[in-house]
Design a protein around this motif. Sequence first.
Motif, short mmCIF file in Angstrom:
data_model
loop_
_atom_site.label_atom_id
_atom_site.label_comp_id
_atom_site.label_asym_id
_atom_site.label_seq_id
_atom_site.Cartn_x
_atom_site.Cartn_y
_atom_site.Cartn_z
N PRO A 78 44.64 -8.15 -15.36
CA PRO A 78 44.86 -9.50 -14.71
C PRO A 78 43.35 -10.51 -14.93
O PRO A 78 43.52 -11.58 -14.96
CB PRO A 78 44.98 -9.26 -13.33
CG PRO A 78 44.40 -7.94 -13.06
CD PRO A 78 44.49 -7.12 -14.26
N GLY A 79 42.08 -9.59 -15.29
CA GLY A 79 41.18 -10.22 -15.17
C GLY A 79 41.09 -11.47 -16.41
O GLY A 79 40.36 -12.46 -16.46
N GLY B 40 49.66 -7.15 -15.44
CA GLY B 40 49.47 -6.15 -14.51
C GLY B 40 48.40 -5.28 -14.58
O GLY B 40 47.84 -4.62 -13.64
N ILE B 41 47.96 -5.13 -15.74
CA ILE B 41 46.82 -3.95 -16.10
C ILE B 41 45.40 -4.89 -16.08
O ILE B 41 44.55 -4.37 -15.75
CB ILE B 41 47.04 -3.11 -17.23
CG1 ILE B 41 48.32 -2.24 -16.73
CG2 ILE B 41 46.13 -2.10 -17.82
CD1 ILE B 41 48.72 -1.28 -17.92
N GLU C 289 50.55 3.34 -6.25
CA GLU C 289 52.08 2.82 -6.35
C GLU C 289 52.48 3.03 -7.83
O GLU C 289 53.34 3.49 -8.28
CB GLU C 289 52.15 1.12 -6.48
CG GLU C 289 51.87 0.77 -5.07
CD GLU C 289 52.86 0.87 -4.13
OE1 GLU C 289 53.54 2.15 -3.93
OE2 GLU C 289 53.36 0.07 -3.11
N VAL C 290 51.20 3.37 -8.73
CA VAL C 290 51.74 3.84 -10.09
C VAL C 290 52.22 5.21 -10.01
O VAL C 290 53.42 5.74 -10.97
CB VAL C 290 50.37 3.84 -11.05
CG1 VAL C 290 50.71 4.48 -12.30
CG2 VAL C 290 50.24 2.24 -11.47
N TRP D 50 36.82 -5.48 -13.28
CA TRP D 50 38.53 -5.30 -13.81
C TRP D 50 39.19 -6.76 -13.38
O TRP D 50 39.59 -7.30 -14.32
CB TRP D 50 39.25 -4.58 -12.72
CG TRP D 50 40.70 -4.19 -13.08
CD1 TRP D 50 41.19 -4.27 -14.44
CD2 TRP D 50 41.55 -3.59 -12.23
NE1 TRP D 50 42.57 -3.83 -14.41
CE2 TRP D 50 42.70 -3.61 -13.20
CE3 TRP D 50 41.95 -3.43 -10.84
CZ2 TRP D 50 44.07 -2.98 -12.59
CZ3 TRP D 50 43.02 -2.80 -10.44
CH2 TRP D 50 44.08 -2.96 -11.14
N VAL D 51 38.93 -7.34 -12.15
CA VAL D 51 39.05 -8.89 -12.08
C VAL D 51 37.88 -9.20 -11.70
O VAL D 51 37.33 -9.39 -10.49
CB VAL D 51 40.23 -8.90 -11.00
CG1 VAL D 51 40.68 -10.55 -11.02
CG2 VAL D 51 41.46 -8.05 -11.28
N GLN D 52 37.07 -9.76 -12.76
CA GLN D 52 35.62 -10.19 -12.53
C GLN D 52 35.75 -11.42 -11.30
O GLN D 52 35.05 -11.14 -10.45
CB GLN D 52 35.03 -10.63 -13.71
CG GLN D 52 33.59 -10.67 -13.76
CD GLN D 52 33.17 -10.58 -14.94
OE1 GLN D 52 33.79 -11.03 -16.03
NE2 GLN D 52 31.82 -10.09 -15.16
N PHE E 51 49.90 -8.89 -9.11
CA PHE E 51 48.83 -9.64 -9.06
C PHE E 51 49.04 -11.20 -8.75
O PHE E 51 48.00 -11.71 -7.98
CB PHE E 51 47.92 -9.65 -10.43
CG PHE E 51 47.08 -8.46 -10.26
CD1 PHE E 51 45.85 -8.18 -9.42
CD2 PHE E 51 47.50 -7.17 -11.11
CE1 PHE E 51 45.22 -7.10 -9.53
CE2 PHE E 51 46.75 -5.96 -10.92
CZ PHE E 51 45.54 -6.02 -10.22
N TYR F 161 44.92 1.33 -4.43
CA TYR F 161 46.35 1.15 -4.16
C TYR F 161 47.31 1.05 -5.51
O TYR F 161 48.27 1.36 -5.51
CB TYR F 161 46.47 -0.47 -3.54
CG TYR F 161 47.71 -0.99 -3.45
CD1 TYR F 161 48.36 -0.48 -2.35
CD2 TYR F 161 48.26 -1.91 -4.28
CE1 TYR F 161 49.49 -0.85 -2.07
CE2 TYR F 161 49.58 -2.41 -3.93
CZ TYR F 161 50.28 -1.84 -2.92
OH TYR F 161 51.49 -2.34 -2.93
N PHE F 162 46.47 0.51 -6.44
CA PHE F 162 47.26 0.37 -7.82
C PHE F 162 47.66 1.74 -8.19
O PHE F 162 48.99 1.64 -8.63
CB PHE F 162 46.13 -0.31 -8.92
CG PHE F 162 46.86 -0.51 -10.28
CD1 PHE F 162 47.75 -1.55 -10.61
CD2 PHE F 162 46.47 0.50 -11.25
CE1 PHE F 162 47.89 -1.70 -11.76
CE2 PHE F 162 46.91 0.38 -12.50
CZ PHE F 162 47.73 -0.89 -12.88
N PRO G 47 52.94 -3.11 -8.37
CA PRO G 47 51.67 -2.84 -9.23
C PRO G 47 52.19 -2.35 -10.68
O PRO G 47 53.26 -1.65 -10.67
CB PRO G 47 50.80 -1.81 -8.64
CG PRO G 47 51.01 -1.98 -7.20
CD PRO G 47 52.43 -2.42 -6.96
N LEU G 48 51.30 -2.62 -11.36
CA LEU G 48 51.48 -2.21 -12.87
C LEU G 48 52.15 -3.40 -13.71
O LEU G 48 52.34 -3.49 -14.90
CB LEU G 48 52.38 -0.93 -13.11
CG LEU G 48 51.84 -0.05 -14.34
CD1 LEU G 48 50.69 0.49 -14.25
CD2 LEU G 48 53.12 0.98 -14.39
#
Lengths: 488, 467
Positions: free
Chosen positions: B460-461, B457-458, A134-135, A61-63, B384, A130-131, B378-379
């Motif tokens: 960020p990568g 937000g979805i 909150e969603v 996702w966030v490499q 981020f 966590y994401f 988030p979102l």
Amino acid sequence: MLTAVLLFLPLAAALLLHFTKGATARALALGATLVEFALAIFVAIDFVRHGSSAYNLDYAWVQSAGINFHLGLDGLSLLLVLLTTFLVPLILLAAFRGNYENPSAFYALVLFMQTGLLGVFMSLDAFLFYFFWEVALIPIYFLAGAWGGERRVAVTLKFFLYTVVGSLFMLAGFVYLYLQTGPAAGSLAAHSSELSAFYKLKLSAGEQSWLFWLIFAAFAVKMPIFPFHTWQPDTYTEAPAPATMLLSGIMLKMGIYGTLRWLLPIVPLGVSQWQKPVIILAVIGVIYGAIIAIRQRDMKRLIAYSSLSHVGLMAAGVFSLTQIGLQGAVVQMLAHGVNVVGMFFVADAIERRTGTRLLPDLGGLTRRTPLLSVCFLVMLLSTVALPLTGGFVGEFLLLAGIYQYSAWVGAVAGLTIIFSAVYLLRLFQRTMLGPDSSFSATITDLTGGELAVFVPLIVLVFWLGLFPGTFLHLSEPAVSSILSAVGR
Amino acid sequence: MTSIILLSIFGIVQLFLGFLRSNKVLLPAVMLVLLAVFGANLADWNHAPQSFFNQMLTVDHYTVAFTGIVVLTALLLLPFSRSYVVAHEPNLAEYYALLLFSLVGAIMMIGYDHLLMLFVGIEILSISMYVLAGASKRDSRSNEAALKYFLMGAFATGILLFGIALLYGATGTFALSQLATAVAAPANASLLPMLYIGILLMIIGIGFKVSAAPFHFWTPDVYEGTPTFFTAFMSTVVKTAGFAAFLKLLAVALPAAQGFWAPTIQAMCALTLLLGNVGAAAQTTTKRMLAYSSVSHAGYLLIGLVAGNGSLTGPAANGIFFYSLAYSIATVAAFGVLKLVADHRQRDDYAGLNGLGKTNPLLAFVMTVAMLSLAGIPLTGGFFGKFFLLTAAVGQGHIGLVVFAVIMSMVGIYYYLRPIIAMYLRPAEGPTAEAVPVDGLQSFTLGLLALLTIALGILPGLLSGIL
């Protein structure tokens, strides 16, 4: 692949809902959730036959930071996915009864919320968890805020602040854990936020002691556990009925589930250190909620406090750290989800017919509403934990677990059965029985649409009561592995 | 480099286009120029670093990335100039020209390799801003803002210049790379006090420009009086360029003096977070709240400087990049909506937003996304941004500062919810009950802003770790 469909189908439907109106919107929303439920059933059957490996979904996702979009299913998450997908169509059916302004947006938010909830139950990466955590909060805030009762502004603000602050503590805990991890296999990033990486951490007892409270803050607020509960009765009362059902039926389970998956196995030493205070707080909540429920005049508020009392029992069962207590918590999560949605639907049905929720204004409704009375009574008896109902199995196992931990605590917690019989039977007596009120002669019985909500609920109440093995069997391996991680 | 040339030439051309006196030509022309600049800037990505003007300016990934933010921000902001300019101002070409020139200054502040270039950049940007703050000539509040900004700004520039002079006196150079060696191994120990005072004065000068406490007192008044369109420009472009310059100064020229400036920046950071957030919570108008919130965001960005650790490529630098981008987009969206609503309803307090959810669902949705992003939920990209910055700071061991920042962001959630509450939870009454007119381009831009915020937000990568 199927996991992604399961997660994003409600979201896609929510987006489509913006282009629809009236009957089309209802058909689309209900259709999507029914397809979703069918999908969940299919996944469950396949899961029992072939195991969970097919439902692992893992993307970077966030490499650069080693954060993955990692979803997966085990018996525990599967049960909560089933509960969510089972309840959301019923909650939508309940929403169709209400006369809400801008209904497409209302249904869209419910569906959006469903994606958030499913994400919470399936995430295997801390930041993804966590994401979604909150969603799931954002739509319920707007549901409760925009369509709520008179005091909605202050009440929903309190609710939002409480839960967000709680979850920020959890995030802080996760960040600390994340920085303790090493790189995952085959990853360039220095750390990993995988659940499995967190499980492998060797943390000192001192670290675990404060990490426990950081992470538990989010779950304690969400459940809620005494004394973090002050947002709960107001929010349940002010929110529109479908939002209350979402909050109490499903969202509350996020707290229990989070404790089971993201707290117990990660900081086991912290758990054993704080086990006693938490159980005592939980049992105080059980008694406190029950005593206040006895004094309530507002139906919704009464059910809200009853829910507070029941969730306290679930938390105590989880923290008993016994196989039977945890299994009880799993069954009770399902049973409570069904019961509380049913109870709030009863309250909503009465309020829509009479325009009031206050007990002194009601009474003698049963003569013209045999169906409503029966449905009410079934839901109520299951909440009281009468044998043969789902509530009985859950509470019995929970109490057995707590008794194993300590006979005294078990005895105090056991009072809940007596108390809940007192306040719930009083509720039934003041509304359905008793002297006639001005509504007794004119009130109408349940419509077909309302029965369509009650019948599945009642079926599940008895299924849980008569064949709890179906569900216990599914969750057993997950519960055992959690307990072995805790060292019990 | 191409971007500086393009902007300068078209800035002058723009002045001549003013003879046309038609916004129908001017606005599309400026937007096209900015699109071209954005493209030309991106074309420099993935090239080896190039130096210009006798090694006074470098174009590398860092320059391209931050230039991308300021140009994109200006581009997305322009559609909201429309109603303002048409209604009030015959000489609009000058304003567009000034905007283009100020972008030149911003790019110089980002790419500088020499303190002189930094100073010239800051001055180009600031002088344009002094004029633009007073753009609403007949409004006394706008005049006050311009005068206040000019007097305070000129004073701060003087301090900055003094700092540069002392730094030169102590090290004998203006070039960043040579400064770094000179600071690491001072030739003459008796000049060290001069060096430290120079560093301190420079921090004060730049701290003023990015409105970091205790040099933030001008911010709320100036932001309030300035026409909203230019306020948005100030709080995004000036801040982004200022932080890019700040980070470069500390990380490239002064890493050896970290022991001296780190405590200073930390103290400024804590103070900025406190005053910005508590100040914002006490406001009653959306515009002043956004002004204080921009102070508080300076505080979060300062955390990135503290955690920067002498690197323009590490997690902290990437965090500052991501945060600036997310913050700029959300701020443009917030000011854009606020400007449209305030122009129509003639009020900029929270109650002016009442019932917007019903009258203008799009505006309300975009404002909601912007507020959630600024609050760091988030979102949205804002989450981020904060996440990367704070994680980088925890990684460097600044636990106390991060805990304080998290507590302050809890305060932030409270005041960012207030516009949302007004829009969705409170009914519209009387004059606020009618829909705010929005033209097609503005709707499109607002939609794009919301989409970008959610995309950050979805996914960020896509942009994290690119430096």
